[in-house]
Motif scaffolding. Structure first.
Motif: not given
Lengths: 182, 182, 182, 182
Positions: C19-20, C22-23, C118, C151, C171-172, C175
């Motif tokens: 997940l991280t 992704e961020a 996160i 998150i 996450a997006e 980012r």
């Protein structure tokens, strides 16, 4: 220092009242029983063109007593894991007071106060009452009020709290602190 | 499955309502605006000889609509870090319903429901709204209601929440779930 | 602005890491895997005559990388409803750093940073992860760090979090925010 | 009933230990000082093909003492608003124990226990220690352990907690309860 107790309970001599009275025994205190006043729910007018509506209830009479005190004790039974609805309506209306031209110093005056919370619940109050305590902290932080302490007592049936030794001890300790201020 | 939204806001088209409507767009929903009803604060009669008093307000009309739904969405603005006072009064009265002879199956019927919470706040709701979420969880746990999820949106001025991309996305996702049930 | 991710997980490519990543996809990031360092538990020497003991581990190497970043992402699996023990040991040692003569500006330097959390958990993280978030807030408040957001993803088995649409969306979004800083 | 105290502190005679010893004065108690053992951080092997690695530390020696007791007292200083890192590592490893073939009844045995938490903190523990208490509740709930109560004492410098009248009173009350079991 003057002390006001803001009672949010809805029955006479409930556990919350008994515990609170233990904490103020012998002290000069202004007892405000919210359930004896008409306090309407807020109608959010922050962003309305015409602002907040005139409410025509007893709110200002109550808030004047609150503003006159240096120390506030919020005394509420734990209803459904938070303060009673009548106490919530009383707090909700602060949003209106902060925009009331008749009370230009509302927030500043509140910010000079110290506050305590006394609450009694039947379902694991020392655990399940914690979110309510955190909310009071956020509320007091927002206003600049100093949160001096709280007591979460245990009780369900009338008189139960008198058997809650920790609660009663904490009330006695609080009384000593208040007496030193009084 | 039938869905009811219980609205606790006090202004038309507030952020909470906008976010919630996003979540139920196109679905058949019973919208219950608590502020259009007279719902009195509870008078705790659990231990009174005479029991709870007759309240002569609109509560039963509201609760009948609530009981008829399979899925409940509690939609409340975050006022002072918790649900609005009018929603709190609505919940407080469940204590009376659980002892009302006309509703012998109140708890059992409620226990069969699923619940969501949608709330919008202006002061760090994703952090400072958390105690409120915990309280809803305790409330639902007590009743046996399944807490299916929540959305904490961000907004203050009218329309703010429409800019809260995470909130709007979560609402869209919830709509898909509800549509699958509906 | 430079970004460091502080990883508290203990298996490669765990859900939290996925997940991280992704961020931070496409961004220049210093990835600090705490589990690849020896970080001993604090020995509380605040009130010891001799002060804190020399620890002879990798802590200062880690903290130097942390201090060099402007934005910190604390990425931890939710173990038993809070951050992993290795991340906790990392944080506990800040108490020692604040009294370390070699790092006279430790708190001041930390106070200039922004932080994100996160975390991914398997048991209702969006509810049961909330106390952890409140703790991070207290931690950041104490240090003066700005808590910019968090998150809470859902996942248990490897790869689960990739199916958590809300988590991946958040996450997006993060980012995009980080890219604007970067 | 046999009692074990699990100490998570890292200095001798700290405030947490003083408060806890007040609560067990005169009782037969197994005192487990986690900081005198080597307890490694968990390496999450739940989903690894080879499972959890052999840790070669003192964990099983500690857990055997824990499993032998009927009542567990988790006594930890509040470090950064939660349990100490060494206590967290101790708890994290339960995940491994639940999959350890040598301890097929780990969870069942734990579920038969009662637990108390005693913690002392310096920064408003009665408020800022609450998330930690909620985490212990989640932990105990997960395991099926009965959470019998907690004490959040106040203290910073050595000996401070002896001046915390509420804390000391609660410790005395707890001792009476434990003595009745013992």
């Amino acid at each position: 220092m003057s002390i006001a107790v803001i009672y949010g309970g809805t029955r006479p001599d409930g556990n919350t009242e008994q515990l609170t009275e233990e904490a103020v025994k012998g002290l000069t205190v202004d007892r405000i029983h919210l359930n004896t006043y008409t306090i309407r729910a807020i109608i959010d007018g922050r962003h309305a063109e015409e602002g907040f509506p005139e409410m025509n209830d007893d709110y200002k009479e109550v808030i004047d007593r609150v503003l006159a005190a240096d120390v506030l004790i919020f005394a509420t039974p734990v209803y459904w894991y938070s303060m009673s609805g009548i106490m919530k309506n009383f707090v909700d209306r602060w949003s209106q007071m902060m925009r009331d031209g008749d009370y230009p110093d509302f927030k500043k005056t509140m910010a000079a106060k110290k506050a305590y919370v006394i609450a009694v619940g039947g379902d694991l109050p020392e655990i399940k009452g914690l979110p309510m305590i955190q909310q009071f902290q956020y509320i007091f932080d927002f206003m600049g009020i100093r949160f001096e302490g709280y007591i979460l007592g245990k009780g369900n049936k009338p008189g139960d709290v008198l058997q809650d030794a920790e609660g009663m001890f904490a009330a006695e300790r609080l009384r000593n602190k208040l007496a030193a201020l009084n």
